[in-house]
Design a protein around this motif. Sequence first.
Motif: not given
Length: 59
Positions: A17-28
């Motif tokens: 799971x890749x998250x951005x700095x705001x905790x939004x999921x970028x990719x799984x």
Amino acid sequence: MRFFVGLDVSSFDMKVCVLDQDGARVDTFLVSNDLPGATKLNPSIRPVYGRGYFSDASR
């Protein structure tokens, strides 16, 4: 922008799971827990490299 990669490793696969700095999921995605899966892991997250940087969790 910072990105964080989380790995859930089991005997059979690795859930990523890749998250951005705001905790939004970028990719799984899911790869097998073997050499072909590990070989696929780096190119699978490489497109995110150009959009920011990854935090070193060891700091």
